[in-house]
Design a protein around this motif. Structure first.
Motif, mmCIF file in Angstrom:
data_model
loop_
_atom_site.group_PDB
_atom_site.id
_atom_site.type_symbol
_atom_site.label_atom_id
_atom_site.label_comp_id
_atom_site.label_asym_id
_atom_site.label_seq_id
_atom_site.Cartn_x
_atom_site.Cartn_y
_atom_site.Cartn_z
ATOM 1 N N ASP A 1 0.741 -1.233 -0.061
ATOM 2 C CA ASP A 1 0.084 -0.080 0.093
ATOM 3 C C ASP A 1 0.784 1.130 -0.004
ATOM 4 O O ASP A 1 0.656 1.969 -0.819
ATOM 5 N N GLN A 2 1.906 1.276 0.683
ATOM 6 C CA GLN A 2 2.824 2.597 0.963
ATOM 7 C C GLN A 2 3.335 2.637 -0.313
ATOM 8 O O GLN A 2 3.451 4.031 -0.722
ATOM 9 N N ARG B 1 13.978 -1.998 7.385
ATOM 10 C CA ARG B 1 15.458 -1.575 7.791
ATOM 11 C C ARG B 1 16.020 -2.485 8.962
ATOM 12 O O ARG B 1 16.992 -2.863 9.129
ATOM 13 N N HIS C 1 -7.191 1.610 3.430
ATOM 14 C CA HIS C 1 -6.550 1.352 4.668
ATOM 15 C C HIS C 1 -5.254 2.431 4.932
ATOM 16 O O HIS C 1 -4.105 2.171 5.397
ATOM 17 N N ALA D 1 -2.721 3.811 3.848
ATOM 18 C CA ALA D 1 -1.267 3.669 3.435
ATOM 19 C C ALA D 1 -0.512 4.574 3.834
ATOM 20 O O ALA D 1 0.242 5.463 2.923
ATOM 21 N N ALA D 2 -0.767 5.135 5.191
ATOM 22 C CA ALA D 2 0.316 6.047 5.746
ATOM 23 C C ALA D 2 1.636 5.815 5.674
ATOM 24 O O ALA D 2 2.016 4.437 5.870
ATOM 25 N N PHE D 3 2.490 6.556 5.301
ATOM 26 C CA PHE D 3 4.032 6.413 5.550
ATOM 27 C C PHE D 3 4.466 5.988 6.946
ATOM 28 O O PHE D 3 4.533 7.155 7.725
ATOM 29 N N LYS D 4 4.443 5.121 7.487
ATOM 30 C CA LYS D 4 4.660 4.822 9.084
ATOM 31 C C LYS D 4 5.689 5.616 9.713
ATOM 32 O O LYS D 4 5.945 5.695 10.793
ATOM 33 N N HIS D 5 6.809 5.550 8.982
ATOM 34 C CA HIS D 5 7.954 6.037 9.544
ATOM 35 C C HIS D 5 8.080 7.488 9.545
ATOM 36 O O HIS D 5 9.268 8.189 9.744
ATOM 37 N N MET D 6 7.172 8.242 8.822
ATOM 38 C CA MET D 6 7.164 9.732 8.891
ATOM 39 C C MET D 6 6.040 10.200 9.444
ATOM 40 O O MET D 6 5.020 9.944 9.741
ATOM 41 N N PHE E 1 5.494 14.717 1.367
ATOM 42 C CA PHE E 1 6.110 13.736 0.499
ATOM 43 C C PHE E 1 6.247 13.958 -1.019
ATOM 44 O O PHE E 1 7.044 14.037 -1.766
#
Lengths: 307, 318
Positions: free
Chosen positions: A201-202, A226, B82, B84-89, B97
């Protein structure tokens, strides 16, 4: 296969909260032992004795024995060993071969993981099964196979390569190849479940926002995996440092030239230079323990990130 | 016309997801792709976005031929079910972005991000990670992120599907208001007919890979093209062999009008202000009828009553 993967994922899920559990476990111990106390105390003690004894006889005592022998005369043993040019060369060679093999496996491993998880192609399941092969095949067999294919006299590619000035067997390329082969699954088996878990998705969102494939990989995929990469690299490094069978067959065991640390330990031991053998063993074990400590320190951090 | 879909086919193995679909989606409007799960509506949206490719057919977006363009070249905004958020940001980084990828100058990015976070009411959460937001907040963040690149079209794939009923309704109203402010051509996929009827300017009903009907909510509700559209957009029952809405049936206890269908009430169910009757007609049809409580009481209807059923004047029948 599928079952194994899902099991591993479950393990990962529980291990991500291992730090918290460990802390709360300590708090709950009083409560737990009360519950255990209801069972037969003799049985409980018997089981404890069995487990501790097993670990002691199998791991702790032999390891301690190595440490004891290494430092039997204080630091002189290790100092003498380190002054031996063969030892110096072997340690350096082991480090070089391991780092090179890990670097190659890192690039290849992440690539194959992406291929396995993100793309569907004929033979995907076969490839996935083949990747586990190095875990089940004896390293000695791996070494022999490489010799058969690449040796300079009668191998498939060997003579041609030798004619072009590239020696693989009895030289460092062969040793790196052998090490790569045995450590191959470690990074892939770490990265694949994480890639499956985070989904694509991401990555799709990044593409829709204008990112190219390369930008998506570096900005989205890599940060997502990572910690799996770090863990895989450390495991591969530990495995590569300790590789013996495959490297021994491929390297030809020429002291000061193609002798790695593990092979040197065996030779020195057989030549009655026990102190040197123990000292190098200790250094190898120490490096492996260091790897495990690094992993242990990283793990809680990783779980905090993913939450 | 903003998005032109022409003769698009798509198969997944033996499954036909889209069967020769052609549809035009108008500029500046809010269009809903409505249909049951597995009907092909999400596939169509993903093909418009370039996330899937069609087996055959063509797509053009605002006059630009887009059939073979990769998603990053289509200038679309896509919002996933769902998130699709960039989890690490952080939230701000998520929104930035698309602008960073486009190498916009820093001050401009900052200004734009602040503006968008204001728009979606997330300014105070700019430095949080997505994991620290609720589902509704995450989806608003995803929307701000998609709007940041000033897309030609905004595509939403079941955007409220993962949210609970209350938040869902709030976000639905909010999306409508947002669209009235921003006016970007918007297409959203939903299987909830109420959502589509409430929010959309235009609805495309898709079933089994085919477009069943295109029209405004009123057109669809008042003049459904076929049985499927009629029954998908609201409750239906059969009266005299025709589909009709249960609230479009008139109930009488005396044989007044000619042609009335006679039957007896087999079940009475009260739901709040509404009474739902199950009537077994003499010719053997089971008819569901809805009437208000007041009306039911006036007629004195109980289980076993003899009733005469008529379609009300102007009822929609198929």
């Amino acid at each position: 296969m599928a079952k194994r993967l899902s099991e591993r994922r479950r393990e990962r899920g529980t291990s991500s909260s291992a730090g918290r559990e460990r802390r709360s476990k300590r708090a709950q111990r009083a409560h737990h032992s009360a519950a255990v106390g209801r069972r037969n105390p003799a049985l409980t003690w018997g089981l404890r004795f069995l487990v501790v004894g097993y670990l002691l006889m199998l791991v702790l005592w032999p390891s301690w024995y190595v440490v004891q022998h290494t430092f039997a005369d204080g630091l002189t043993g290790i100092q003498t060993a380190l002054q031996d040019p063969d030892v110096q060369h072997a340690l350096l060679l082991t480090a070089e071969v391991s780092v090179l093999a890990v670097a190659i496996n890192l690039v290849f491993g992440v690539g194959v993981s992406l291929l396995l998880v993100r793309y569907d192609f004929p033979g995907r399941r076969v490839l996935s099964a083949l990747i586990d092969l190095p875990l089940s095949v004896s390293p000695v067999v791996v070494g022999l196979a490489l010799v058969l294919v690449y040796n300079g006299r009668y191998g498939w590619f060997g003579p041609w390569l030798e004619d072009n000035g590239i020696q693989i067997i009895f030289s460092w390329p062969g040793m790196v190849m052998a090490t790569c082969f045995v450590a191959l699954p470690l990074i892939i088996r770490e990265v694949v479940p994480v890639l499956e878990e985070i989904g694509d998705d991401q990555e799709q969102a990044a593409r829709s926002l204008g990112a190219s494939g390369w930008q998506t990989f570096w900005r989205i995929t890599v940060p997502g995996i990572r910690w799996a990469i770090v863990y895989g690299v450390v495991l591969s490094l530990a495995r590569s440092l300790g590789e013996f069978g495959a490297v021994k067959v491929v390297a030809g065991n020429v002291a000061g030239e193609t002798q790695t640390a593990t092979v040197l330990v065996q030779q020195k031991y057989q030549n009655f230079e026990q102190t040197t053998a123990y000292s190098v063993s200790f250094l190898l074990a120490f490096a492996a323990v260091l790897c495990l400590i690094v992993v242990a320190l990283l793990r809680p951090k990783a779980s905090k990130e993913s939450r | 016309m903003s998005i032109e879909v022409k003769n698009v086919n798509k198969r997944f193995g033996d499954f036909v997801a889209l069967d020769d679909v052609s549809v035009s989606l108008p500029t500046g409007q809010l269009t809903a792709l409505l249909g049951p799960s597995g009907g092909g509506k999400s596939t169509l949206l993903r093909i418009i976005a370039g996330l899937d490719s069609a087996d055959s057919g063509s797509i053009s977006i605002e006059g630009t031929e887009a059939t073979h363009l990769p998603p990053q070249k289509r200038n679309i905004g896509f919002v996933f079910q769902h998130y699709a958020a960039f989890k690490h940001m952080s939230v701000a980084k998520n929104v930035a972005f698309g602008l960073e990828i486009r190498k916009k100058p820093k001050p401009e990015i900052e200004r734009k991000v602040n503006e968008l976070l204001d728009l979606v009411h997330l300014s105070q959460f700019a430095n949080r990670l997505p994991a620290q937001l609720s589902g509704g907040q995450r989806q608003r963040m995803a929307l701000a992120r998609a709007l940041a690149v000033e897309p030609t079209v905004l595509l939403l794939d079941e955007p409220f599907g993962a949210l609970d009923a209350k938040v869902r309704k709030e976000l639905r109203d909010w999306l409508r208001r947002l669209h009235d402010e921003v006016h970007v051509t918007t297409v959203f996929v939903t299987h909830d007919q109420e959502e589509a009827l409430e929010v959309a300017d235009e609805i495309v009903v898709i079933n089994q890979g085919r477009v069943e009907q295109v029209g405004t909510p009123d057109q669809l509700y008042d003049a459904p093209a076929n049985d499927f559209v009629m029954s998908f957009l609201g409750d239906v029952t059969t009266l005299g062999g025709e589909l009709i809405r249960p609230h479009d049936i008139e109930v009488d206890v005396t044989p007044g009008e000619p042609g009335a269908i006679e039957g007896s009430v087999s079940r009475v169910l009260r739901i709040g202000f509404e009474v739902r009757l199950t009537v077994l007609t003499d010719v053997g049809e089971v008819v569901t009828v809805e009437l208000t409580r007041t009306n039911a009481r006036r007629l004195g209807i109980a289980e076993g009553s003899r009733v005469y059923l008529n379609a009300v004047l102007g009822a929609t029948r198929v």
